[in-house]
Each structure stands twice: as C-alpha cells, then as structure tokens.
Design a protein around this motif. Structure first.
Motif, PDB file in Angstrom:
ATOM      1  N   PHE A  98       0.838  -1.181   0.000  1.00  0.00           N
ATOM      2  CA  PHE A  98       0.000   0.000   0.000  1.00  0.00           C
ATOM      3  C   PHE A  98       0.883   1.244   0.000  1.00  0.00           C
ATOM      4  O   PHE A  98       2.031   1.222   0.444  1.00  0.00           O
ATOM      5  N   THR A  99       0.343   2.347  -0.476  1.00  0.00           N
ATOM      6  CA  THR A  99       1.099   3.592  -0.554  1.00  0.00           C
ATOM      7  C   THR A  99       1.421   4.111   0.835  1.00  0.00           C
ATOM      8  O   THR A  99       0.929   3.612   1.838  1.00  0.00           O
ATOM      9  N   GLY A 100       2.251   5.131   0.893  1.00  0.00           N
ATOM     10  CA  GLY A 100       2.705   5.662   2.169  1.00  0.00           C
ATOM     11  C   GLY A 100       1.721   6.556   2.873  1.00  0.00           C
ATOM     12  O   GLY A 100       2.113   7.350   3.728  1.00  0.00           O
ATOM     13  N   ASN A 101       0.429   6.472   2.539  1.00  0.00           N
ATOM     14  CA  ASN A 101      -0.574   7.313   3.175  1.00  0.00           C
ATOM     15  C   ASN A 101      -0.772   6.905   4.629  1.00  0.00           C
ATOM     16  O   ASN A 101      -1.252   5.808   4.923  1.00  0.00           O
ATOM     17  N   THR A 105      -5.447   2.470   7.009  1.00  0.00           N
ATOM     18  CA  THR A 105      -5.223   1.385   7.961  1.00  0.00           C
ATOM     19  C   THR A 105      -5.796   0.095   7.387  1.00  0.00           C
ATOM     20  O   THR A 105      -6.438   0.093   6.326  1.00  0.00           O
ATOM     21  N   VAL A 106      -5.562  -1.005   8.097  1.00  0.00           N
ATOM     22  CA  VAL A 106      -6.156  -2.276   7.672  1.00  0.00           C
ATOM     23  C   VAL A 106      -7.676  -2.144   7.619  1.00  0.00           C
ATOM     24  O   VAL A 106      -8.333  -2.670   6.727  1.00  0.00           O
ATOM     25  N   SER A 340      -1.690   0.577   6.967  1.00  0.00           N
ATOM     26  CA  SER A 340      -1.577  -0.347   5.842  1.00  0.00           C
ATOM     27  C   SER A 340      -0.210  -0.281   5.173  1.00  0.00           C
ATOM     28  O   SER A 340       0.225  -1.254   4.564  1.00  0.00           O
ATOM     29  N   ARG A 341       0.483   0.840   5.303  1.00  0.00           N
ATOM     30  CA  ARG A 341       1.802   0.942   4.670  1.00  0.00           C
ATOM     31  C   ARG A 341       2.833   0.067   5.365  1.00  0.00           C
ATOM     32  O   ARG A 341       3.926  -0.149   4.838  1.00  0.00           O
ATOM     33  N   THR A 342       2.537  -0.444   6.564  1.00  0.00           N
ATOM     34  CA  THR A 342       3.482  -1.316   7.271  1.00  0.00           C
ATOM     35  C   THR A 342       3.311  -2.777   6.885  1.00  0.00           C
ATOM     36  O   THR A 342       4.074  -3.626   7.350  1.00  0.00           O
TER      37      THR A 342
END
Length: 761
Positions: A98-101, A105-106, A340-342
């Motif tokens: 996922f992008t760095g936004n 979140t999940v 989500s980016r993690t």
C-alpha cells in the motif's frame, strides 16, 4: 447466438502473443473458472496473465472514458499480440505494498472501518453523532491535536539550531535555510536581529520571534526582503512545508534534515487512537470504536459475536464475514488500526482479496500474483476457499502461482516454459491439474515428486543463543541456533518467526547478516549489473576497446539518451495519481544515445551486452574473469534468466532478495565465515528452482557456512538439518518455541501445525 458469440461468452482467447519472451503464444482461458498459470521463474507466466490479458483489458476499459479522465489514468501500450477476444472488466490484485498514506489502515483498506462507524453511530452510548463523527479521516471525528494521525511531530530546537553561530554563518541546521538559500536570505534580511551575532548572544525574545512569528509585518526589513514585508518564522515554515502535509517528493538532503530535527511521539490527547473525545467516549458494552480497532482481528470477531441487536443484525453479519475472511487468509493477528503501509506485499494482497469479496460486481476478471506468498500451508486452503467464493460469484479468476496446493485446486492450468528468459515463452500444457501431473514438464515433475526428509543431518559446530527475546509478540524466548548447518525457522504467518530471526538474532549476534525482500535503492536506473558491482568494469572494458571515456557507456553519464535522460521511458507525473510510463521512442528503450550505441566490443553495443543473460555475458568477458565469477552467482541463485541490464523496478520481491544474496556471496570471503539469514527465499520460485536453491544452500553449508532460513515451503523444511517451529498460532497466540529438532521429528509432533502438514505432505 453465433458460434463466435458463444465462444466469447465462454473463453478469453489469445492468439499470437509476443509480449516480452512469449513465442507466438495462443491459448483459450475459460471464463467463470479458476485458471492457474504455472512454469519456472521467467517462463512468461506474468507476461501472459498480466502484461497481455490484464493490460489489454485495462487499456480497452480506459479507452471508454472521456479524454480528461483517460489522460489521468495509467496508460498501457497495446500488447504485442495478433488477437485477444472475450475480455471483461479486469482488476489486478498484486503484491504491491500500500502507498505511504498514513491515514490508511487495515480497517480502511479492507472496507471494514465504514461498517464499524455505522454500527457505533447506531449503538454507541453516548452517541457521538453520524458516521463521520467516528472517522479519524473526517474533521468531525478526528482528534484536533494530531488531526487524525495518532502522532504529533515536533521540531527539536536543540537539534535545529546551532546557537554558537550567527544567521549569516548558518545557525539554522536545515537544508532550505542553508547559507545562500531563499529562506536564509529572508532570515538575514528581515531586520529582526543582527545577522552577524551568534544566536546564543541575542535577546531571547528576539530569537522567539525569529523562530515562531506568523504573518508578522516587518518594521525595517532589508532592501533584499520581498516587498510584502510579512515574516513567518522558521518553525511555522517547517511545519507548513513538511509536517502539516507530506511533500510528494523530498530530496535526500531534506529527508536527512527532517530525520535530524523532527521528533515523533504518540498524540497525548487521543493516546494514538486518532479520534476526537466524543468518539472515544461512545461505547458498546464498555468498549469504544478505538478499542475495537486495536484488537487483533481474531479477538474482535469474538467481541462482535457478543453484540446481539436485531436492528443491526445485517450489519453485524457483514462485519463478521469480513473479519472471518481476514482470519481465513492468515491475517487474524492484525488489528484494524494498523497502518496499511506497514504491511508486507503478501499481507497487502490478502487484504485486497477481502475487499473484493464484498464487491457487488460480477463477471469481473481478477488476476492474482502468487497469493500464497507468505502463507503457512495451514492457511493456503483458506485462501483457496476465498478464491472459490470469488469464482462462484460469476467471476473469472486468473492466478500466477507455484504452490502445488493452489495448482491442484485449479479448474484449468496453463503451463509455460520449458525454461526461463529466452528459453521460455512456450505453452507446455493446457488442461486439468491431474493431467498436468502426468506430463514430463518441470511443473508436472514437481507435482509428482514427494517431499523427502533429509536422511542424514549434519552435526552442528556449536551454537549461538538468542536470549529472552520480547520484541513484538515474542514471549521471553530463549533458543539455541546451531552453527555450520542449515536451520529452517517455521510457523504460521504472524507467529513471530521474523521478529525472532530477522530481528533478534542479528541484534544479539551482529555477525549474522539478514538478506530480506526489502526494496533495493536506485529505482528505475538500477539494474542487476549495478547491484552486483559489474556495471563499472563493463564500462571500463568498452572504454579500453573503443578509446572512449567509460562515461559514454553509462546511461547516467555521457551515454544517456537526451530525450529520456537515460531512463529508457518517459515518465509523466500525474501528481495525486500513479506516474505514467511510456517507452522512449528516441532510444527504443535502450537508454543510450546514438554515439554510445555505435561503439562496439567484440561486435556488441553496450545495449546488446546489457540485454544479455548472465551466462552469455560471462562468455563474452571470459569464463575466468572477475566479471564472470560474479555473474555466475546470479545463475546459482536462480536468476540466470534475467538480463543484466533490466530495471530493478521490474523484479519481484523474491528476485530482489536473490539478487542481494548473489551480491553478498560475490563479495563474501571464505564460506566458513558466512552466517546468513534468508527471509522466505523461495518466494516466487518454482519447485524446480527451489531444488536449485537448496543445492546452493547445501554447497555453502558443506563449505562451512551457517544458514538460517525463515520459510513455509515444505520441501525446504524437510531438507533442513534443524527446525525451530514458532507458534502455536499468530499474534497473541504465537511467540513461543513449539519445537526444536529434525524435520522427521517435527512431523511426529502433534502440537505443531507445521508438523501436521509435514505428515500429510
């Protein structure tokens, strides 16, 4: 209905496909079925499924939009194919992270968060209001202090300022305030302080104004100050430019500067929940929406089950179904509040699957890129159930896969090969998995081949101890890792394997080197040749042969194509959308200008050499040369099908990891000094390539190296000298050592999920 119309309703037809290494491929893909594309790495699976079928479907759909919209969508050139027919609306579910936004979140990515907001707006007491009041992405629901981010960024003035210096000498230690810059000139010519006096000797009130003033009219600015005469201090400037919004692009200097002066901490007002006070105080059975979002998905499912209100029964059912779907693909250890980016690429792809399950669309073609990546065998059958649900909802499912269980579950299989790169691109087989298993193809051989346990395990040359590991979900783990053998660390996804081995082992024993699937630096300009350290010797060889300076043979130097600047593609920045890339017509994608391309080494241009595979390049430079020795590591790590000059952007996570391994082995000294940790090295590998990788591991260990592999692959686990199994479950249910010993003994351990699947291999 005519025959042609009938066929269009039943098949996606491809005739004469030549994308990348495909050799006039013609296939018929059945609609409303689960079709798996198989074959060794580089055989052309993705070229057929993604770059031909999916790309053409997306291109045709994009063409139906108005020009204004069309110009802002990713552009796909027509694939090199004679004919494609029967295409439907297609969506790609790949392993891109996922992008760095920071606001994603999940919960938001899986579309569960809107359902929770609706539930709390109906049942929460006291009510915070309508659904936006429970959203950290809406002004009515976000914490005003952190603006819904859960963290606050502050500027550390002690790091930012060198009070022993004056403004003119560069007292503000940030790139955009360095001497000579535009903002430095504003400070120096503001007239607020003497620019030649060190900050430490200036009146504190003056320094405060210099740092914190906002919209301050200046009384006596210098002649070089802008005519508007309004001053904003250093801190507001930094906050407005870097903290309150994330710039689309930061220079390396700006990134380094921010890392040096910005501190991040949990928001003290919302305690990291991101939500306004009203949302935090609105409860269902004593828990807020923040409490629900912080729970592991598996626990949250149990909490949702306890809520019984007929008025919201359909809503509760929808939430439970989504949570069950997340758990069924091995993500029960995640919380909905996790950014989500993690997530890893495999985790991100499985979250996307869950999102598509709730779609009201039908007759869609879904194209998946190795969805079993990162999944324990215990979870693969659950993944297959989800794919079957998508198919049974009147959709067409195309999957590029190596996992035998996924291949066996397919309705139809298309096997490509026989090898990778220039030796691939042919259809080896079309039909059912059972018929494929009876063929002489590499895939058929692997489907028939049993998983054999190592008969004679090596004797360790000692051990190192990981002591009292507590990171993430690890529960005070102490375990011995044997030296001089092949150790595999297994366990379900989220059990704590990577935390223990990729995290704690090298932290406690720094002589262990971790080779993982992290993105490589350099992007589109980097190639296997640059990563392996052979690009400069190749340029030197061309220089000696032609009399030209080596920089003429660099796409980043004199040899660069003047149109694409040595990138091989023209990149159009669409700001808030993905960049659009189109091939450079001037250089034909070679990256080089005509003068560079005209030079020859043994009859080959620099573009010709970079288009070679490792074996051909090694032969060109001599089998005994240092170049050839380094290139051979690419072949030994299973990357012999790559061209040495292709962009790193085109490589999968598994290919990048094996490229890093090849570089490390090429740079390493004697094998008995090697202590390597490989994180899921079989990701993206065909079974035959796994066998080759295991052969390399055996050679290294026999020469004295210590290898520790984090793996789910049963062939790898069975091949180990020693297995450490972590679990028993994921997240809060994991984090302990379930088993230590040989693979055959693991298969007899009833407490281990890994052992159970080894018994039924």
């Amino acid at each position: 209905m005519s025959t042609t119309q009938s066929e269009r309703g039943r098949w996606i037809t491809v005739e004469g496909a030549r994308t990348h290494n495909l050799r006039e491929v013609s296939v018929r893909v059945p609609k409303h079925r689960l079709t798996v594309f198989t074959g060794v790495s580089g055989s052309g699976k993705s070229s057929l499924a993604f770059d031909t079928i999916a790309a053409e479907a997306e291109r045709l759909v994009t063409g139906t939009y108005p020009a204004f919209v069309r110009n802002r969508l990713p552009q796909h050139p027509p694939p090199d194919v004679d004919r494609i027919d029967g295409l439907v609306f297609t969506t790609i579910v790949d392993q891109r992270r996922f992008t760095g936004n920071a606001r994603s979140t999940v919960g938001t990515a899986s579309d569960i968060a809107p359902l929770l907001r609706l539930l709390f707006s109906r049942l929460g007491e006291p009510s915070a209001g309508f659904t936006p009041a429970y959203s950290f992405n809406d002004p009515s629901g976000m914490c005003p202090r952190c603006e819904g981010l859960g963290v606050v960024d502050d500027i550390d003035l002690d790091r930012l300022l060198d009070r022993s210096r004056s403004l003119r000498e560069g007292a503000v230690r940030f790139p955009t305030f360095a001497p000579g810059t535009y903002r430095w000139k504003r400070l120096v010519h503001s007239g607020l302080v003497d620019p030649d006096v060190p900050l430490g000797r200036l009146p504190s009130a003056k320094v405060e104004t210099l740092l914190h003033a906002e919209g301050l009219p200046l009384d006596n600015p210098g002649p070089e100050y802008p005519k508007h005469g309004v001053f904003d201090g250093v801190v507001p400037r930094l906050r407005d430019s870097y903290l309150r919004k994330t710039p689309s692009r930061l220079t390396a200097e700006e990134q380094e500067g921010l890392a040096g002066v910005v501190t991040r901490s949990t928001c003290p007002d919302c305690a990291g929940t991101r939500l306004a006070e009203a949302a935090r105080k609105s409860l269902i059975d004593g828990r807020s929406i923040a409490d629900w979002s912080a729970m592991p998905v598996g626990e949250l499912r149990d909490v949702v089950t306890t809520v019984r209100d007929p008025a919201v029964a359909p809503l509760l059912r929808a939430i439970r179904e989504r949570l069950d779907a997340l758990a069924s693909v091995g993500l029960g250890y995640l919380s909905l509040s996790r950014e989500s980016r993690t997530l890893s690429g495999g985790e991100a792809q499985r979250v996307k699957i869950v999102r598509h399950l709730g779609s009201a669309l039908s007759d869609v073609c879904y194209v998946f890129d190795e969805p079993s990546t990162g999944l324990h065998p215990h979870d693969v059958h659950r993944l297959l159930e989800l794919l079957a649900k998508l198919r049974d909802a009147h959709n067409t499912i195309l999957v590029v896969e190596h996992h035998p269980a996924v291949i066996t579950a397919a309705d139809h299989v298309i096997d490509l090969g026989p090898a990778g790169g220039a030796d691939g691109g042919h259809v080896q087989f079309e039909g059912t998995p059972a018929r494929l298993a009876a063929t002489g193809t590499e895939t058929g051989r692997i489907l028939r081949a049993p998983v054999d346990f190592r008969q004679r395990t090596r004797v360790p040359k000692g051990t190192v101890t990981i002591s009292r590991a507590r990171s993430h979900n690890l529960r005070d783990v102490t375990v011995d890792v044997p030296l001089g053998v092949l150790t595999v660390v297994s366990g379900v996804a989220g059990s704590g394997k990577s935390s223990l081995i990729a995290g704690e082992l090298p932290r406690q024993h720094p002589d262990f080197v971790v080779v993982e699937q992290a993105p490589l630096r350099g992007g589109i300009r980097s190639t296997p040749a640059t990563v392996l350290g052979i690009a400069e010797p190749i340029r030197d060889a061309f220089g000696k042969a032609t009399g030209k300076h080596p920089s003429w043979f660099s796409a980043n130097g004199r040899g660069a194509c003047p149109v694409c600047k040595g990138k091989g593609v023209i990149i159009t920045d669409l700001a808030f959308l993905d960049d659009v890339q189109t091939g450079c017509d001037a250089c034909g994608g070679t990256r080089f200008n005509p003068a560079a391309l005209a030079a020859r080494l043994n009859g080959h241009s620099i573009a010709d050499v970079l288009a070679m595979n490792p074996a051909d390049a090694a032969a060109l430079f001599g089998e005994r040369s240092s170049l050839a020795r380094r290139l051979r590591w690419l072949d030994r790590t299973g990357l012999g099908y790559l061209t040495i000059g292709q962009s790193l952007d085109t490589l999968s996570g598994g290919e990048r990891q094996r490229l890093l391994l090849a570089r490390h082995l090429a740079d390493a000294g004697p094998a008995d000094d090697l202590r390597l940790v490989l994180d899921e090295p079989t990701a993206g590998l065909h079974g035959s390539d796994v066998d080759r990788l295991l052969g390399l591991c055996d050679d290294l260990v026999d020469d004295g190296a210590t290898l520790v592999l984090i793996e789910h692959n049963q062939r790898v686990i069975a091949h180990a000298d020693h297995v450490i199994d972590i679990g028993p479950g994921a997240g809060s249910e994991g984090g302990t050592v379930v088993f230590e010993g040989t693979p055959s003994a693991l298969a007899e351990d009833s407490a281990s999920l890994t052992g159970r699947h080894l018994r039924t291999r």
